[in-house]
Design a protein around this motif. Structure first.
Motif, PDB file in Angstrom:
ATOM      1  N   CYS A 185       4.059  -6.129  15.898  1.00 38.14           N
ATOM      2  CA  CYS A 185       2.994  -6.352  16.879  1.00 38.14           C
ATOM      3  C   CYS A 185       1.995  -7.401  16.404  1.00 38.14           C
ATOM      4  O   CYS A 185       1.372  -8.068  17.194  1.00 38.14           O
TER       5      CYS A 185
ATOM      6  N   CYS B 141      -0.551  -7.458   8.498  1.00 39.76           N
ATOM      7  CA  CYS B 141      -0.887  -8.338   9.619  1.00 39.76           C
ATOM      8  C   CYS B 141      -2.393  -8.413   9.842  1.00 39.76           C
ATOM      9  O   CYS B 141      -2.872  -9.312  10.524  1.00 39.76           O
TER      10      CYS B 141
ATOM     11  N   CYS C 220       1.617  -0.916  14.746  1.00 41.23           N
ATOM     12  CA  CYS C 220       2.939  -0.294  14.589  1.00 41.23           C
ATOM     13  C   CYS C 220       3.302   0.118  13.173  1.00 41.23           C
ATOM     14  O   CYS C 220       4.235   0.890  12.969  1.00 41.23           O
TER      15      CYS C 220
ATOM     16  N   CYS D 246       4.507  -3.719   9.237  1.00 41.14           N
ATOM     17  CA  CYS D 246       4.182  -4.759   8.258  1.00 41.14           C
ATOM     18  C   CYS D 246       3.536  -4.196   7.001  1.00 41.14           C
ATOM     19  O   CYS D 246       2.992  -4.944   6.204  1.00 41.14           O
TER      20      CYS D 246
HETATM   21  S1  FES Z   1       2.836  -5.859  12.639  1.00 44.34           S
HETATM   22 FE1  FES Z   1       2.386  -4.042  13.685  1.00 44.34          FE
HETATM   23  S2  FES Z   1       0.860  -3.164  12.414  1.00 44.34           S
HETATM   24 FE2  FES Z   1       1.179  -5.079  11.511  1.00 44.34          FE
END
Ligand code: FES
Ligand code: FES
Lengths: 844, 191
Positions: free
Chosen positions: B52, B72, B57, B60
């Motif tokens: 995302c 992220c 989510c 990462c």
């Molecule tokens: S890519 Fe989804 S929480 Fe970082």
């Protein structure tokens, strides 16, 4: 010999229930890609990079339905790092997954049809530069009237979203009648009718779609992509790029989850290839999560009316099902989805007479398509809740009533589907016993309930998407003196474990270690065609192709070894890396020695295997959707606690039994069962892809209500109930070693089982999913006011379905053909996805 | 501000010495780049995934000084002097970490896309709490989504790995996790 589950422990060597003693099949083994996936070595599409690679972004429509008046690139051209643009006119050929719905363009030409429809592609040196340039592109639109729902589509034939389709804004309209349904209703003691609704939802794969394209020649391009269907992407690219198929190479990277959402050829894939050809540099595009929500192709919202005639003892005499699908802005798999909302109603319980009417509407929303269970979870939900109501009203036990109605194994249904193995009875028995159903259902205290439901799914579709006489799956094996076996297959690993399945079947037949098999998969230049990882087809179809190729390889090697060992080839056994005489195992040699013998005798060694499904008996138009070489069966009991004060509920435990025919690897089967339970719970309880209109003055756009993972609710670790899973093995003669599908079937019973458990808990019905607490509360309030104890849709739209296509049933002495083609105004042929005649002529 | 920092194009470039999986990397990137971008695009450590890029989510997740962090949302420029661990840093030579071993054997990784984030989160948990309860594992992982597995095998994998790491070699994962539950006729009811 294969990787033991725990090297320090002896696992029990369970035999298959059929009593056959396998080398590998039916025993747990580590997936062939297991190590790569836990070390970060698996290369997903976005993990790839190449020297001089540049990045691409798509400018997507901000309005739901409009004519494109002007595209102004002047500002964007001046942005730093910008290398080039594409617009619709550079790719005029339409494409689409089904030959009958070639209604998409790589970039919109003239018109946009939903918020998110791509209009311009921009390439730049970095992803950020491409993004910033995409913001500087100015598109001027002239708004058109928008259609948000099926009802609006029915009421608004003009202006049309597409200039094709059965009528107005109805993409598809069909009506089919199997047997004398009126007579069936007359035989009934009671007739029950329900209207139900299944909201749309989306796949939400954790991996966002990504594609990398690169060129080797002026007219040769390679496309790496997160696609479930490299072969269909290959065909679409050929059409749009106007290059011979032999000059386009599609490589499907392992998918970070697919669930059906990566089975269409997508705009971004086509644009990346075109941009690479334009720039002569590798081009990458990686979609944002918001874009993934707009790519969608997820579960169709479906409104359903179901009417069934029943005798007092629960015997079903006739059913009339009507479904209305909200298709979104493009065709996608929609015509097939439409048929699927009716086709599989007949394979679980005897339905001697059956009528099915359906429409699919175009609306100005992201296109719907296939999601796990493709078109069948919605009518399955309606049917299973409907049956629960019928049983309750007749004073019958819902499990017992179903047991009395089971479709017999090796029979043909009223709509001409050939059922082979049929383990549903065993599934129901397992969950009934396991959950203590008999004592507990109907007897639990207020707020606590059990619900039961069943389902069935295809192990691959009987017909390919486009008409042809070629195999649906192929496998090629290459053997040499190293003792290694290279396995080439077009199948695509989307997480379901297909690499492991084809490898295990091959290793089983050759009696060798999984580690001695090298896989080359999903590469249209190198691997034999496989139609893709959809409709649960890979284990059965690619598995059968692998079985055939491996048996041929075994025969070749046996001949070589037999000569040397001086024993008949057909008495040789292949196991544990050896080839030996069955009766006298000392007489033998290693697998590698045997291959050397064969290579010395026959030269370079290679074999192939192919699979084409058996022909289905239906011969009417529409009979192409529904047939499968084998149907899987599942049954579930769900235990739920509901707080009647608030409507808040929690699923506490799930018992799921699934008839998989034969496990290739029980650990992987369990993973599919648990994953299906999880996804089904999400659909039952929370997941929905819904839209809202912006105020008229702000463009009247239909925008996704929550294109983010935070607000698109999906179950977390904390939401998962306990799951008791029963693997039922009722081997099917059409499956490799008897195997059937498991990836989709166990999802189907979940949604109706949850709804039925809520009824058992609080005595009210919610006739739609997802079921939100407020719906339960409203149903309880309605009951307390003396109204119907129900929350759900009230009526089915008024649609004139005309004269149905009449097909006498096998019981009535039919021959599988329709008897009133002219009167029903239906074209001839069995293909719903394509006309055979057109196909033979070579048209699409 | 670092004296080496400079302007390049519109975005200010910074140079940082990042310590990833015990190895120093001298890296230059735009000041606003996330740790996720720098790991994947500058250091080519593509084992860390994204679902995302908005902190929703858990895909990462990496460890910073032993704590799970969403890469992220983390500015790479602020990671100098900190110990960054990614899934690539979990193996010991050619041997899998017990968590990796258990996940591979149970099939706790299906598509494997959520797996790196979950593995490092579980690693952090087990280092702090070698014998976590089911509930403790669930709450440690509540921010990591997985669409494939239905979560059970992941939980069983973590429990199995925890046992191995404690030296409890008698522990076996529940047989039902692999073979399914015994049919009621064969092994009794689970009601
Ligand atoms: S890519 Fe989804 S929480 Fe970082
Ligand atoms: S294994 Fe696919 S998302 Fe978790």
């Amino acid at each position: 010999m294969h990787e033991p589950l725990d090297p320090s422990k002896k696992q029990d060597q369970r035999k298959s229930p059929t009593g056959r003693d396998f080398n590998l099949v039916g025993k747990p083994f580590r997936r062939v890609d297991g190590r790569a996936k836990v070390t970060g070595q698996t290369r997903f599409a976005d993990d790839l990079s190449f020297p001089r690679m540049v990045h691409m972004k798509l400018v997507r429509s901000t309005v739901p339905h409009a004519r494109i008046v002007d595209i102004d690139l002047s500002e964007a051209e001046k942005m730093p790092g910008v290398l080039g643009f594409l617009t619709g006119e550079s790719m005029p050929n339409p494409f689409g997954i089904l030959p009958v719905s070639q209604d998409e363009h790589a970039l919109c030409v003239d018109k946009v049809r939903f918020v998110g429809d791509p209009v311009v592609a921009v390439a730049a040196l970095t992803e950020e530069q491409a993004y910033e340039a995409s913001l500087a592109v100015k598109v001027e639109y002239e708004s058109l009237e928008t259609i948000a729902t099926v009802e609006e589509a029915v009421a608004t034939p003009e202006p049309r979203i597409h200039d094709y389709g059965d009528e107005g804004n109805l993409h598809k309209k069909l009506s089919m009648q199997f047997g004398d349904t009126d007579a069936g209703f007359e035989e009934a003691d009671e007739i029950f009718e329900d209207v139900m609704y299944f909201e749309g939802n989306t796949h939400l794969p954790m991996e966002q779609h990504a594609t990398v394209a690169l060129t080797e020649e002026v007219d040769r391009v390679t496309v790496y992509s997160s696609t479930q269907t490299p072969h269909y992407l290959h065909r679409s690219l050929t059409k749009v790029l106007e290059l011979p198929a032999s000059r386009i190479r599609v490589i499907a990277c392992p998918n970070g989850g697919g669930f059906g959402g990566k089975s269409d050829p997508f705009n971004h894939e086509v644009c990346a290839a075109k941009m690479a050809l334009k720039l002569g540099r590798p081009v990458k595009i990686s979609l944002s999560r918001e874009e993934v929500f707009y790519c969608h192709r997820g579960r169709h919202p479906v409104l359903m009316k179901i009417r069934t005639g029943v005798k007092k003892d629960g015997t079903l005499t006739s059913q009339h099902l009507q479904t209305a699908l909200d298709g979104g802005a493009y065709g996608s798999y929609g015509v097939a989805s439409t048929y699927y909302t009716g086709a599989l109603q007949t394979v679980t319980y005897n339905l001697p007479k059956y009528r099915f009417d359906s429409i699919r509407a175009f609306t100005n929303k992201a296109p719907c398509g296939p999601k796990r269970g493709h078109g069948t979870p919605q009518p399955r939900f309606a049917f299973e809740v409907h049956l629960d109501k019928i049983a309750h009203s007749l004073g019958l036990d819902p499990a017992e009533m179903r047991m009395q109605q089971l479709v017999p194994a090796d029979s043909v249904t009223s709509n001409w589907l050939k059922v082979g193995s049929m383990g549903l009875g065993k599934c129901i028995e397992a969950v009934v016993e396991g959950s203590g159903w008999k004592e507990r259902h109907g007897n639990l205290p207020e707020g606590h309930g059990l619900g039961l439901a069943c389902g069935s799914y295809l192990s691959g579709a009987g017909l390919p998407i486009y008409w042809n006489h070629m195999p649906q799956s192929g496998v090629q094996l290459q053997l040499d003196r190293s003792g290694g076996v290279a396995l080439f297959c077009g199948e695509t690993e989307i997480g379901q474990g297909s690499d492991s399945v084809v490898a295990a079947i091959t290793a089983e037949v050759l009696g060798i270690d999984l580690k001695d098999i090298r896989l080359c998969v999903a590469d249209t230049d190198l691997t034999p065609v496989d139609l893709g990882s959809y409709s649960s087809r890979v284990t059965l179809m690619a598995g059968n192709a692998a079985l055939q190729a491996a048996e041929r390889a075994r025969d070749l090697v046996a001949k070589g070894a037999a000569k040397k060992l001086e024993v008949p080839a057909n008495e040789l056994v292949f196991a544990e890396g050896r080839v030996f005489h069955g009766e006298n195992p000392e007489v033998g040699m290693t697998w590698q020695e045997a291959v050397i013998e064969a290579e010395s005798r026959f030269g370079t060694l290679g074999t192939t295997g192919s699979y084409i499904p058996p022909r289905s008996p239906g011969r009417y138009r529409g009979a192409g959707v529904g047939p499968s070489p084998a149907y899987s069966y599942s049954a579930a009991v769900v235990e739920t606690r509901v707080d009647p004060e608030t409507g808040v509920y929690r699923v506490e435990h799930v018992w799921m039994a699934h008839d998989v025919g034969q496990c290739i690897n029980p650990a992987m089967v369990m993973g599919q069962i648990e994953g299906s339970v999880y996804m089904g719970l999400g659909e039952a309880m929370m997941e929905e892809q819904v839209y809202r209109r912006l105020p008229k003055k702000r463009s009247n756009a239909l925008v996704h209500k929550h294109p983010s993972m935070l607000e698109y609710k999906s179950p977390t670790f904390a939401d998962m109930p306990g799951v008791t899973s029963y693997i039922i093995e009722d081997p099917d003669p059409n499956g490799p070693f008897g195997a059937k599908e498991v990836g989709q079937g166990p999802l189907l019973p979940m949604m109706p089982a949850v709804a039925n458990s809520i009824f058992d808990a609080v005595g009210v019905r919610v006739d739609q999913v997802p079921i939100a607490p407020h719906m339960i509360r409203q149903a309880i309030e309605a009951r307390d006011k003396g109204k119907e104890a129900r929350f759900g849709p009230k009526k089915f739209p008024e649609v004139d379905f005309g004269t149905p296509l009449r097909v006498p049933t096998p019981e009535e002495g039919g021959d599988g053909k329709a008897i009133n083609i002219e009167e029903a105004g239906v074209r001839e042929g069995t293909g719903t996805m394509t006309e055979r005649k057109d196909a033979v002529k070579g048209g699409e | 501000m670092d004296s080496q920092d400079q302007k390049a194009g519109e975005h200010q470039q910074v140079f940082r010495l990042l310590n990833v999986n015990g190895e120093p990397h001298q890296t230059g990137f735009s000041v606003h780049h996330s740790l996720l971008e720098v790991l994947r695009e500058q250091l080519n450590l593509t084992g860390t995934k994204h679902g995302c890029e908005l902190g929703e989510c858990g895909t990462c997740t990496v460890l910073i000084d032993g704590q799970p962090v969403l890469s992220c949302l983390e500015l790479a420029a602020e990671c100098e002097g900190r110990e960054i661990t990614t899934v690539e840093g979990m193996m010991n030579g050619n041997d899998l970490h017990p968590l990796q071993e258990a996940f591979a054997d149970l099939g706790a990784a299906q598509c494997g896309y959520c797996t790196p984030g979950i593995l490092v989160t579980a690693k952090a948990l087990l280092e702090e709490n070698p014998e976590p309860t089911r509930d403790e594992i669930v709450s440690a992982l509540a921010g990591n989504l997985c669409r494939c597995t239905g979560y059970h095998k992941i939980l069983e994998g973590i429990e199995w790995a925890a046992a191995k790491m404690r030296g409890d070699n008698d522990y076996t994962p529940p047989k039902e996790a692999i073979y399914g539950d015994p049919l009621p006729g064969e092994g009794g009811s689970h009601a």
